[in-house]
Design a protein around this motif. Structure first.
Motif: not given
Length: 400
Positions: A299-302, A310-314, A374-379, A389-393
């Motif tokens: 449940g912890q947000l990061g 590229t994209r970032s992620y919450i 590649d951030i998508d491969t890492v995710m 939770v959120h995808t940021l550009k």
């Protein structure tokens, strides 16, 4: 990554350089380990210990594993502003942010004083005063030598250089987020380097043979350990406040350039990714060092950033016990800064950051998106660790 004794890795589909694998082997063989080493998908070569690892230790800490940017981490806030309210050109917004937040080696002309900016400003000022008082009592000051105290406080609320950044991003619904990355500035570096030196001296006195001198540790119960832990916790608090002060100034800069109040929602995330703390894992209290990793309890947000193009992620943590409830701290570098400068040119930088208001000069070439994994491969590799939770550009990026 090939299987190693005392290692759990989330690196499927992600390249890991040989030197980083050797560093992981060195860490995994240390006698102070309190369990396996957890390897995140953004793992890459670091000083002593790999960036992107979680290291459990019993009654000891490895200062070089924490690193010299103590408390480095991320801060993000979701605003009530929508992307279609932003001007077509964000150049003025970027220049206003750069004027409000010193970058690189720059610092404030005088100590920040946010008390005249409402309740939030007064709270920040009270926390600054608490930091002052605690700093004067730090036992490690005796080994730090002469310090420029004015510089320490004038660097509060400054970005620094390297991969530190401030960004405006749009999420999947077109809502504007402010996101930034920074740490404890020069005082954290000074504390970290002093502690690394103390650990090396302790290892030498004890006749401990190490595969890498930067893996030397400080033992609980010694004066050096007590001095370091006190200073470590102080520097982590300094880093968190540093990010909040910058966020405060960025929000004010947006208000000034857009001509309207820019309100923040209650969704604010402020997380370290270079730090050590005592945690309970597998029924025991141990020191957990996250070197380029984020706490991801259930449940912890990061925050997991990509790169400046590229994209970032919450994300929300799943509390995976094998990962010590952790996740990656970003995409992770796939090449050194020198290699990036040799391989890419300014034309490539402009292409890879198309659509982003940012510097596109030689001073940031080593931060080109192509220098990162590649951030998508890492995710994908850490699907067991977090949910998105959120995808940021990003649409604007200020680099140190």
């Amino acid at each position: 990554m090939e299987l190693m004794k005392n290692v759990q890795a989330w690196t499927e589909g992600v390249e890991v350089e040989w030197d980083a694998m050797q560093q992981i082997r060195n860490i995994a063989g240390l006698p102070i380990l309190a369990g396996h080493v957890a390897v995140m998908p953004d793992v890459h070569l670091g000083k002593g210990a790999t960036v992107g690892t979680v290291i459990p230790t019993r009654s000891a800490i490895i200062p070089a594993a924490v690193g010299v940017d103590i408390g480095c981490g991320m801060c993000a806030v979701r605003t009530e502003l929508r992307g279609d309210a932003l001007p077509d050109s964000l150049a003025k917004v970027r220049s206003t942010i750069e004027a409000a937040v010193p970058v690189g080696f720059d610092l404030h002309a005088k100590e920040p004083n946010p008390t005249n900016e409402g309740p939030h400003g007064r709270d920040l000022r009270a926390r600054m005063q608490a930091l002052y008082s605690r700093f004067e009592q730090l036992g490690i000051l005796a080994v730090l030598g002469r310090l420029d105290a004015r510089r320490i406080w004038r660097q509060l609320g400054t970005l620094g250089g390297g991969n530190h950044f401030i960004e405006l991003c749009l999420d999947e619904g077109g809502v504007v987020w402010v996101m930034l990355h920074s740490g404890s500035r020069n005082i954290g570096k000074t504390i970290g380097e002093a502690a690394i030196g103390m650990a090396r001296e302790a290892a030498h006195r004890a006749g401990i043979g190490l595969p890498d001198k930067d893996l030397a540790w400080l033992n609980e119960g010694t004066p050096e350990f007590a001095q370091y832990v006190e200073a470590l916790q102080w520097a982590q608090d300094y880093a968190a406040l540093n990010r909040e002060l910058m966020l405060f100034r960025v929000m004010n800069a947006l208000r000034d350039t857009l001509g309207a109040e820019v309100a923040a929602t209650t969704q604010v995330v402020n997380c370290h990714h270079n730090y050590a703390t005592v945690e309970d894992h597998f029924g025991s209290k141990v020191w957990i060092t996250r070197k380029g990793a984020v706490s991801a309890r259930e449940g912890q947000l990061g925050i997991i950033p990509g790169s400046m193009g590229t994209r970032s992620y919450i994300v929300r943590g799943k509390g995976n016990p094998l990962a010590y409830c952790s996740c990656s701290h970003g995409a992770g570098r796939r090449m050194s800064r020198g290699a990036a400068k040799r391989l890419f040119d300014l034309e490539a930088l402009a292409s890879q950051t198309r659509g982003v208001e940012c510097r596109k000069d030689a001073g940031v070439l080593d931060e080109i998106p192509g220098a990162y994994k590649d951030i998508d491969t890492v995710m994908a590799a850490q699907a067991e660790l977090v949910d998105v939770v959120h995808t940021l550009k990003q649409v604007l990026c200020v680099k140190g």
